[in-house]
Design a protein around this motif. Structure first.
Motif, mmCIF file in Angstrom:
data_model
loop_
_atom_site.group_PDB
_atom_site.id
_atom_site.type_symbol
_atom_site.label_atom_id
_atom_site.label_comp_id
_atom_site.label_asym_id
_atom_site.label_seq_id
_atom_site.Cartn_x
_atom_site.Cartn_y
_atom_site.Cartn_z
ATOM 1 N N VAL A 9 0.866 -1.175 0.000
ATOM 2 C CA VAL A 9 0.000 0.000 0.000
ATOM 3 C C VAL A 9 0.904 1.226 0.000
ATOM 4 O O VAL A 9 1.767 1.355 0.875
ATOM 5 C CB VAL A 9 -0.917 0.011 1.239
ATOM 6 N N GLU A 12 2.593 3.254 3.148
ATOM 7 C CA GLU A 12 2.139 2.600 4.375
ATOM 8 C C GLU A 12 2.947 1.326 4.637
ATOM 9 O O GLU A 12 3.397 0.662 3.700
ATOM 10 C CB GLU A 12 0.649 2.228 4.282
ATOM 11 N N ALA A 14 2.166 -1.646 5.020
ATOM 12 C CA ALA A 14 1.100 -2.631 4.832
ATOM 13 C C ALA A 14 1.057 -3.018 3.365
ATOM 14 O O ALA A 14 1.531 -2.277 2.496
ATOM 15 C CB ALA A 14 -0.254 -2.053 5.269
ATOM 16 N N LEU A 34 -5.397 -7.609 3.836
ATOM 17 C CA LEU A 34 -4.418 -6.603 4.221
ATOM 18 C C LEU A 34 -3.400 -7.275 5.124
ATOM 19 O O LEU A 34 -3.757 -7.897 6.131
ATOM 20 C CB LEU A 34 -5.088 -5.447 4.963
ATOM 21 N N ILE A 36 -0.158 -6.856 7.618
ATOM 22 C CA ILE A 36 0.715 -5.996 8.413
ATOM 23 C C ILE A 36 1.563 -6.894 9.307
ATOM 24 O O ILE A 36 1.224 -8.061 9.530
ATOM 25 C CB ILE A 36 -0.062 -4.970 9.284
ATOM 26 N N HIS A 65 -4.552 4.693 12.732
ATOM 27 C CA HIS A 65 -3.757 4.458 11.523
ATOM 28 C C HIS A 65 -4.215 3.184 10.820
ATOM 29 O O HIS A 65 -4.460 3.169 9.609
ATOM 30 C CB HIS A 65 -2.279 4.369 11.898
ATOM 31 N N LEU A 66 -4.359 2.105 11.591
ATOM 32 C CA LEU A 66 -4.799 0.842 10.995
ATOM 33 C C LEU A 66 -6.213 0.955 10.450
ATOM 34 O O LEU A 66 -6.503 0.492 9.334
ATOM 35 C CB LEU A 66 -4.711 -0.286 12.025
ATOM 36 N N SER A 68 -7.653 3.553 9.328
ATOM 37 C CA SER A 68 -7.602 4.369 8.124
ATOM 38 C C SER A 68 -7.170 3.538 6.914
ATOM 39 O O SER A 68 -7.745 3.659 5.816
ATOM 40 C CB SER A 68 -6.639 5.544 8.333
ATOM 41 N N ILE A 69 -6.172 2.676 7.105
ATOM 42 C CA ILE A 69 -5.715 1.827 5.998
ATOM 43 C C ILE A 69 -6.805 0.828 5.618
ATOM 44 O O ILE A 69 -7.030 0.555 4.431
ATOM 45 C CB ILE A 69 -4.415 1.097 6.377
ATOM 46 N N GLN A 72 -9.323 2.610 3.588
ATOM 47 C CA GLN A 72 -8.774 2.927 2.268
ATOM 48 C C GLN A 72 -8.766 1.707 1.349
ATOM 49 O O GLN A 72 -9.050 1.819 0.152
ATOM 50 C CB GLN A 72 -7.349 3.454 2.426
ATOM 51 N N THR A 73 -8.428 0.529 1.896
ATOM 52 C CA THR A 73 -8.214 -0.651 1.060
ATOM 53 C C THR A 73 -9.399 -1.607 1.023
ATOM 54 O O THR A 73 -9.503 -2.415 0.104
ATOM 55 C CB THR A 73 -6.975 -1.418 1.544
#
Length: 267
Positions: A9, A12, A14, A34, A36, A65-66, A68-69, A72-73
């Motif tokens: 990503v 990021e 990730a 996803l 991480i 933060h997580l 948000s990702i 997004q994904t």
């Protein structure tokens, strides 16, 4: 052009993995996961105890933060490549509370898989809804996942791409006036047979017998920016995984923004 099985990503720590449910062809259904690594919930308490460093809790920032990702994904599954928590034994109240709040905040339909890391203790005993697999890893379609603190399971080595954590790769970059900074990095490259072929448990693995090309290895950066790591371009630094660096042939380093740094041992 084939769609990459694992794609970072942008900007990021990730990646998105395409996990085929069938033989791996484009016609089969696939799940988007996803990936991480090394979340290290509660690391601030560990830094105070282990190093005497007082760092205010960043639990809320990590969670946001997580989330948000994830927004997004929009993946089907979250796969944590080990060390979701920081304390090796039973977690303290702050660490346990951080993870309980995190899991309450995750989308209700999101499946979560933890590849058990050396810091994860008996996490499955108090997060019962979490799917936990051994640290040696499992194969999810054509993608193998493991933590990296031990040798991968045989089925992982038979994947097309293998993703690991544990190492927390970083690079130290210097500017023209002698200043330096440390940034998290990705390591990617084909696996080398050195070391693997000598282990009896891997006898008959196709690429070790020369029957196909070796899988690509992706060493993921730590999600937690307080976790430190292996400075892969600094002389004298030792890798943590038992199969590195010998097991990584022609490995290249990339920054989180996608900048290609070239061969990690020549930066």
């Amino acid at each position: 052009m084939a769609v990459p099985l694992v794609e970072p990503v942008p900007d990021e720590p990730a990646a998105i993995a395409r996990l085929e449910s069938g033989s791996g062809d484009s016609e089969g259904e696939s799940e988007r996961a996803l990936l991480i690594a090394d979340y290290h919930a509660g690391i601030e308490a560990g830094l105070r105890y282990e190093r005497g460093v007082d760092v205010p809790s960043r639990a809320a920032d990590r969670r946001d933060h997580l989330l948000s990702i994830l927004e997004q994904t929009d993946p089907d599954r979250l796969v944590v490549l080990g060390d979701l928590m920081h304390s090796i034994g039973d977690p303290g109240g702050a660490e346990r509370g951080e993870l309980e709040v995190l899991f309450e905040s995750l989308p209700p339909t999101l499946e979560v898989t933890l590849v058990k890391g050396n810091h994860d203790g008996d996490i499955e005993s108090w997060l019962p809804d979490l799917e936990v697999v051994p640290g040696s890893g499992v194969r999810l379609g054509s993608v193998g996942v493991c933590h990296g603190h031990t040798w991968p399971a045989r089925e992982v080595l038979e994947a097309e791409v293998i993703c690991v954590g544990h190492e927390h790769p970083c690079v130290r970059l210097e500017d023209e006036v002698g200043g330096s900074r440390v940034e998290r990095a990705w390591l990617r490259g084909p696996l080398a047979g050195k070391g693997f072929a000598e282990r009896a448990s891997y006898e008959g693995v196709g690429w070790l017998e020369g029957e196909r090309s070796p899988p690509n290895l992706v060493v993921c950066p730590a999600f937690n920016d307080l976790a430190g790591g292996t400075w892969i371009n600094v002389t004298g630094q030792s890798f943590l995984a038992p199969f590195l660096p010998d097991g990584l042939a022609d490995g290249e380093a990339y920054l989180l923004d996608g900048t290609r740094l070239g061969s990690y041992d020549a930066i």
